[in-house]
Design an enzyme around this catalytic site. Structure first.
Site, PDB file in Angstrom:
ATOM      1  N   ASN A 114      -2.156  97.024  10.251  1.00  0.00           N
ATOM      2  CA  ASN A 114      -1.292  98.097   9.721  1.00  0.00           C
ATOM      3  C   ASN A 114      -2.027  99.438   9.686  1.00  0.00           C
ATOM      4  OD1 ASN A 114       0.375  95.956   9.243  1.00  0.00           O
ATOM      5  ND2 ASN A 114       0.275  96.050   7.012  1.00  0.00           N
ATOM      6  N   ASP A 167      -2.246  91.515  10.516  1.00  0.00           N
ATOM      7  CA  ASP A 167      -3.335  92.498  10.499  1.00  0.00           C
ATOM      8  C   ASP A 167      -3.029  93.668  11.433  1.00  0.00           C
ATOM      9  OD1 ASP A 167      -5.738  93.531   9.679  1.00  0.00           O
ATOM     10  OD2 ASP A 167      -6.970  92.247  10.975  1.00  0.00           O
ATOM     11  N   GLU A 206     -10.243  89.498  -1.195  1.00  0.00           N
ATOM     12  CA  GLU A 206     -11.149  90.568  -0.742  1.00  0.00           C
ATOM     13  C   GLU A 206     -10.422  91.920  -0.661  1.00  0.00           C
ATOM     14  OE1 GLU A 206     -10.967  87.498   0.686  1.00  0.00           O
ATOM     15  OE2 GLU A 206     -12.883  86.782  -0.079  1.00  0.00           O
ATOM     16  N   ASN A 207      -9.115  91.895  -0.448  1.00  0.00           N
ATOM     17  CA  ASN A 207      -8.362  93.155  -0.344  1.00  0.00           C
ATOM     18  C   ASN A 207      -8.348  93.942  -1.660  1.00  0.00           C
ATOM     19  OD1 ASN A 207      -5.877  91.766   1.955  1.00  0.00           O
ATOM     20  ND2 ASN A 207      -7.717  92.935   2.436  1.00  0.00           N
ATOM     21  N   SER A 212      -5.355  89.432   0.458  1.00  0.00           N
ATOM     22  CA  SER A 212      -6.480  88.523   0.198  1.00  0.00           C
ATOM     23  C   SER A 212      -7.197  88.934  -1.083  1.00  0.00           C
ATOM     24  CB  SER A 212      -7.461  88.554   1.373  1.00  0.00           C
ATOM     25  OG  SER A 212      -8.192  89.765   1.377  1.00  0.00           O
TER      26      SER A 212
HETATM   27  C1  IPE Z   1      -6.866  89.682   6.376  1.00  0.00           C
HETATM   28  O1  IPE Z   1      -6.905  90.951   6.917  1.00  0.00           O
HETATM   29  C2  IPE Z   1      -6.056  89.686   5.108  1.00  0.00           C
HETATM   30  C3  IPE Z   1      -4.623  89.859   5.274  1.00  0.00           C
HETATM   31  C4  IPE Z   1      -3.993  89.999   6.408  1.00  0.00           C
HETATM   32  C5  IPE Z   1      -3.853  89.859   4.053  1.00  0.00           C
HETATM   33  P1  IPE Z   1      -8.113  91.954   6.590  1.00  0.00           P
HETATM   34  O2  IPE Z   1      -7.827  93.213   7.335  1.00  0.00           O
HETATM   35  O3  IPE Z   1      -8.292  92.064   5.133  1.00  0.00           O
HETATM   36  O4  IPE Z   1      -9.356  91.177   7.209  1.00  0.00           O
HETATM   37  P2  IPE Z   1     -10.796  91.697   7.599  1.00  0.00           P
HETATM   38  O5  IPE Z   1     -11.319  92.479   6.430  1.00  0.00           O
HETATM   39  O6  IPE Z   1     -10.652  92.566   8.807  1.00  0.00           O
HETATM   40  O7  IPE Z   1     -11.575  90.463   7.896  1.00  0.00           O
HETATM   41  C1  IPE Z   2      -3.116  94.264   7.195  1.00  0.00           C
HETATM   42  O1  IPE Z   2      -3.432  95.462   7.784  1.00  0.00           O
HETATM   43  C2  IPE Z   2      -2.619  94.433   5.769  1.00  0.00           C
HETATM   44  C3  IPE Z   2      -3.493  93.878   4.751  1.00  0.00           C
HETATM   45  C4  IPE Z   2      -4.661  93.345   4.978  1.00  0.00           C
HETATM   46  C5  IPE Z   2      -3.035  93.898   3.390  1.00  0.00           C
HETATM   47  P1  IPE Z   2      -4.775  96.246   7.493  1.00  0.00           P
HETATM   48  O2  IPE Z   2      -4.553  97.170   6.358  1.00  0.00           O
HETATM   49  O3  IPE Z   2      -5.916  95.302   7.340  1.00  0.00           O
HETATM   50  O4  IPE Z   2      -4.932  97.070   8.840  1.00  0.00           O
HETATM   51  P2  IPE Z   2      -6.273  97.389   9.647  1.00  0.00           P
HETATM   52  O5  IPE Z   2      -6.980  96.103   9.872  1.00  0.00           O
HETATM   53  O6  IPE Z   2      -7.070  98.319   8.786  1.00  0.00           O
HETATM   54  O7  IPE Z   2      -5.799  98.009  10.918  1.00  0.00           O
HETATM   55 MG    MG Z   3      -7.228  94.493   8.648  1.00  0.00          MG
END
Ligand code: IPE
Ligand code: IPE
Ligand code: MG
Length: 247
Positions: free
Chosen positions: A28, A26, A73-74, A71
């Site tokens: 990025n 998490d 949810e993503n 995920s």
């Molecule tokens: C969890 O990270 C999913 C992955 C790392 C693939 P998210 O960034 O999606 O989680 P939330 O939304 O902050 O809980």
């Molecule tokens: C993790 O980084 C990657 C995925 C969940 C696919 P994020 O994209 O969730 O990065 P933040 O949480 O917005 O910093």
């Molecule tokens: Mg994230």
């Protein structure tokens, strides 16, 4: 507290290594935001961190490395970001598979693979075939994965089996449930690492994490390097896992 990070050999000498390491990668987006660049650049930069995590786990003799890659949810993210993530995933699978083979890494994917586009599924299949002869660490990618969906799918599978052959309530135990999950046959994670400081599971491996040791770091995923993994493992080795018992 030693300031120098331990080497893999030193960690191995201490014994009590995790067999299965799981990582919620998490941060990025925040990494990119801090640099004033598009989120996509953060996802791209995270690739080097994946390489580091794989190399570090291979060096430690970890049996399974599970990476929470995307995920369910993503899918709710903006279409452009989802597309960028899928493109990066495809490129990474294609471009890294030679190096993965060199490291004797096997590949497994858990999640709702039907949700993925054909090019992504093709890249997964090609990579799996490329690594078919490997016998070392299992790299387990959670893709279009969520813990609750995995449980739902497991129950649906049990009901389909029930239609063919009755399941007696007495047959239902933890091994039976675990055997219907996407992770059937794998040990539960011993160590869960989450980067970027969030104190939540985000629907990850709800069944499997029951007694997993948690290690959360403020480091953002694109900044994650082998030394962070070694720090997490050294911390894990100092812990007393009680599983509800005393001493
Ligand atoms: C969890 O990270 C999913 C992955 C790392 C693939 P998210 O960034 O999606 O989680 P939330 O939304 O902050 O809980
Ligand atoms: C993790 O980084 C990657 C995925 C969940 C696919 P994020 O994209 O969730 O990065 P933040 O949480 O917005 O910093
Ligand atoms: Mg994230």
């Amino acid at each position: 507290m030693p300031s120098r990070s331990l080497t893999p050999d030193e960690l191995i000498d201490r014994g009590n290594l995790p067999r299965h390491v799981a990582i919620i990668m998490d941060g990025n987006g925040r990494w990119a935001k801090a640099r004033g660049v598009p989120r996509l650049m953060g996802h791209r930069a995270g690739r080097e961190s994946v390489r580091e995590a794989v190399k570090g786990c291979v060096a430690l003799g970890v049996e399974v490395l599970t990476l929470y890659t995307f995920s369910i949810e993503n899918w709710k993210r903006p279409r452009r970001e989802v597309q960028a993530l899928m493109t990066i995933l495809r490129q990474t699978l294609r471009e890294e598979r030679e190096e993965l083979r060199r490291q004797n890494v096997r590949l497994q994917v858990i999640g709702r693979l039907d949700d993925l586009s054909e090019p992504v599924r093709d890249a997964i299949d090609e990579t799996r075939r490329h690594l078919a002869e490997c016998t070392g660490m299992l790299l387990n990618l959670a893709l279009s994965y969520s813990g609750r969906a995995e449980l739902v799918d497991a129950i649906a599978r049990m009901l389909r089996e029930q239609a063919r052959q009755p399941i007696a309530p007495a047959d239902v135990d933890e091994a039976f449930v675990a055997g219907h999950l996407a992770t059937a046959g794998l040990p539960d994670p011993d160590l869960l690492i989450r980067t970027s400081g969030e104190m939540r599971l985000s629907n990850f491996m709800l069944w499997q994490l029951a007694y997993t040791e948690l290690w959360i770091t403020g480091t953002l995923w694109p900044d994650f390097r082998r030394r962070h993994l070694y720090e997490a493992v050294a911390d894990f080795q100092r812990r007393e896992r009680r599983f509800g018992r005393v001493d």
